[in-house]
Design an enzyme around this catalytic site. Structure first.
Site, PDB file in Angstrom:
ATOM      1  N   PHE A  35       0.864  -1.171   0.000  1.00  0.00           N
ATOM      2  CA  PHE A  35       0.000   0.000   0.000  1.00  0.00           C
ATOM      3  C   PHE A  35       0.906   1.228   0.000  1.00  0.00           C
ATOM      4  O   PHE A  35       1.545   1.542   1.006  1.00  0.00           O
ATOM      5  CB  PHE A  35      -0.928   0.044   1.217  1.00  0.00           C
ATOM      6  CG  PHE A  35      -1.850   1.232   1.182  1.00  0.00           C
ATOM      7  CD1 PHE A  35      -3.014   1.192   0.440  1.00  0.00           C
ATOM      8  CD2 PHE A  35      -1.532   2.399   1.844  1.00  0.00           C
ATOM      9  CE1 PHE A  35      -3.863   2.297   0.373  1.00  0.00           C
ATOM     10  CE2 PHE A  35      -2.375   3.502   1.795  1.00  0.00           C
ATOM     11  CZ  PHE A  35      -3.542   3.451   1.049  1.00  0.00           C
ATOM     12  N   ASP A  82       9.678   2.679   1.346  1.00  0.00           N
ATOM     13  CA  ASP A  82       8.507   3.457   1.721  1.00  0.00           C
ATOM     14  C   ASP A  82       8.338   3.325   3.236  1.00  0.00           C
ATOM     15  O   ASP A  82       7.806   2.339   3.738  1.00  0.00           O
ATOM     16  CB  ASP A  82       7.275   2.928   0.990  1.00  0.00           C
ATOM     17  CG  ASP A  82       5.992   3.666   1.375  1.00  0.00           C
ATOM     18  OD1 ASP A  82       6.015   4.428   2.359  1.00  0.00           O
ATOM     19  OD2 ASP A  82       4.968   3.458   0.694  1.00  0.00           O
ATOM     20  N   LYS A  88       3.396  11.143   7.254  1.00  0.00           N
ATOM     21  CA  LYS A  88       2.619  10.923   8.464  1.00  0.00           C
ATOM     22  C   LYS A  88       3.227  11.609   9.687  1.00  0.00           C
ATOM     23  O   LYS A  88       2.975  12.772   9.933  1.00  0.00           O
ATOM     24  CB  LYS A  88       2.402   9.427   8.687  1.00  0.00           C
ATOM     25  CG  LYS A  88       1.518   8.800   7.595  1.00  0.00           C
ATOM     26  CD  LYS A  88       1.016   7.450   7.963  1.00  0.00           C
ATOM     27  CE  LYS A  88       0.203   6.811   6.837  1.00  0.00           C
ATOM     28  NZ  LYS A  88      -1.034   7.518   6.505  1.00  0.00           N
TER      29      LYS A  88
END
Length: 533
Positions: free
Chosen positions: A142, A227, A256
């Site tokens: 994802f 990532d 984030k």
């Protein structure tokens, strides 16, 4: 609870039946004044907890100066932010102290930036024929929800109905080094993967996988892109998850937690030979690297620079792992995967779905979110203290037992009603009134401390970003005491938290603010004031 019978929002989410109105530290309060422990942390965007005072102070100071210039002009926080990223993250990549930074906003933008950079590097430096570059990605990934990144996914909910997708990506099983080796050829410019797959349920690869990736990509002159948008910045007990395998990627994507739960901030950091290929006009962002984002990002990196948050995640993760493994042994969970203060747990379908468990947790005062049917991710703020962690894990156990014994379905179906009914009694009404009073007091204090016509910021000395840099500890009294015990460098050497000391360090909730003991599952609660420094 707010009325959700009609909404102007497109139905892109199916949230749990709670409407949050206030938050601080590890706690949130709904619109009825009910208190919950946050065990999702905005998918790791809130690693430092809600309303960390050092981060809020940095944001407030910058809000009074300048918030946006666009990259048409430089501003006085941009280079500072980039250099701070290089100082903290650069040495963990092959770029080292010469690393470059491309600031963006969202995690998806960071991954898209990395894709563009490695493709252009492949064409301009490697000599790959134009428009033939390929990138190897993992099944179960994802990386975001843009059309390109949805095309990388094999999740039907993410992918189906959104094609056609960009070509040039090859998916292989996550953790299968031989499959990666078979997928690369002379057109391959990068291997792009999450060190730990978060959305998939906190899946960890075999220990030899990332060292093998590093060896393979270095041998074939292929960029290794990590990532770390969910896994990075302390969540796994280290600044980057790649450190768990002593691997330096060429590029790392961050997001984030870099924005401290205040503003969206992301970046790509790493090898100058790759990122330096981007020149004026080839890439950019109106809001990327804006002054407000840079100010918050600098403060967040300052908190990480001492290693205390990483050490606390590693130490608290030991308790998390032990308790979840015990639930697996007892048959209440089918499996549990833990790394740092991050876990993926799998429900036995005979007990219910992941959402059933989340509803049972909600009823008892803990917020979590299901993923892929039977899986739930647990990711509390790194500032959580041991009594809170133990209380939440007690509630996880209690909820699983209730589902096993046949009480879970009813509890799950009526969770929203039960929480709403709590406010109907005098205690609930008093709690809601206290919330309003707290907010009014906060607003009055802000007005008094900062007149509307003030020319200069009037920040108390103990709430500046510099103070946060020196203390590098969570904002709550309990967390402050706990962080004094945490070493600044080696997470594995972090001493175990002293439960009694930390219990003493938490203050009791006012009687009118307390929820019923049975609903919380314990008498051991702490109050984290939204205005506490």
């Amino acid at each position: 609870m707010a009325d959700t019978t009609h909404s102007a929002l497109a139905p892109t989410y199916d949230p749990l039946p709670i409407t949050i109105a206030r938050a601080h530290g590890t706690h949130v309060w709904d619109t009825d004044g009910n208190e919950f422990l946050d065990f999702l942390s905005g998918y790791s965007a809130l690693n430092f907890g809600h309303l960390h005072q050092g981060l809020i102070a940095a944001a407030m100071t910058q809000l009074r100066q300048v918030t946006l210039t666009s990259r048409a002009f430089d501003h006085d926080r941009l280079e500072e932010f980039a250099q701070r990223l290089v100082d903290v993250v650069g040495p963990l990549t092959t770029g080292g102290e010469d690393s470059l930074v491309v600031p963006m906003n969202t995690g998806a933008e960071a991954v898209e930036t990395a894709i563009k950079a490695v493709r252009k590097w492949g064409y301009d430096v490697r000599g790959v024929p134009e428009d033939t570059a390929t990138i190897v990605v993992a099944e179960g990934n994802f990386h975001g929800r843009t059309t390109t990144l949805a095309g990388l996914s094999d999740d039907p909910a993410t992918r189906d109905g959104f094609g056609p997708f960009a070509p040039g990506f090859r998916r292989v099983p996550f953790g299968d080094l031989e499959a990666v080796a078979d997928a690369v050829d002379e057109t391959t410019v990068a291997v792009l993967m999450e060190p730990v797959q978060g959305e998939a349920g906190v899946l960890l690869p075999p220990d030899e996988f990332w060292p093998g990736l590093r060896e393979l990509t270095a041998e074939k002159n292929i960029a290794l892109v990590a990532d770390e948008i969910q896994s990075g910045l302390g969540r796994t007990g280290s600044t980057l998850a790649c450190e768990l395998w002593d691997v330096q990627p060429d590029l790392v994507c961050l997001g984030k937690a870099l924005g401290g739960g205040i503003v969206p901030v992301s970046a790509v950091v790493g090898k100058p030979e790759i990122l330096g290929i981007l020149t004026p006009g080839t890439h950019g962002s109106t809001f990327g690297g804006n002054p407000l984002a840079c100010a918050v990002g600098i403060a967040a990196l300052d908190l990480l620079s001492t290693g205390q948050y990483q050490a606390r995640a590693a130490e608290s993760g030991k308790l998390l792992r032990a308790r979840l493994d015990e639930l697996v042994e007892r048959g209440l969970l089918t499996s549990a995967r833990t790394v740092g203060l991050w876990a993926g747990i799998d429900m036995d379908p005979a007990l219910g779905t992941g959402r059933d468990l989340c509803l049972a947790l909600l009823e008892r005062g803990v917020l979590a979110k299901d993923s892929h049917g039977a899986t739930i991710r647990l990711s509390p703020p790194l500032s959580i203290v041991q009594p809170e962690l133990e209380m939440a894990l007690d509630i996880v156990e209690e909820s699983l037992v209730a589902l096993r014994d046949g009480d879970g379905a009813d509890a799950g179906d009526t969770a929203a009603e039960d929480v709403a009914e709590d406010v109907a009694d005098d205690e609930g009404n008093a709690a809601a009134e206290d919330v309003a009073n707290d907010d009014a007091s906060t607003a009055a204090a802000d007005d008094e401390a900062e007149p509307a016509d003030s020319e200069e910021p009037a920040e108390p000395a103990d709430q500046t970003a510099d103070a946060a840099d020196e203390d590098a500890a969570p904002e709550t009294p309990a967390a402050d005491e706990a962080s004094d015990d945490a070493p600044a460098v080696d997470p594995e050497e972090a001493p175990a938290a002293d439960k009694a000391d930390k219990a003493d360090a938490t203050s009791d909730v006012d009687d009118d603010d307390k929820k019923d003991d049975a609903a919380k599952g314990t008498d051991d609660r702490s109050e984290l004031s939204p205005t506490a420094g």
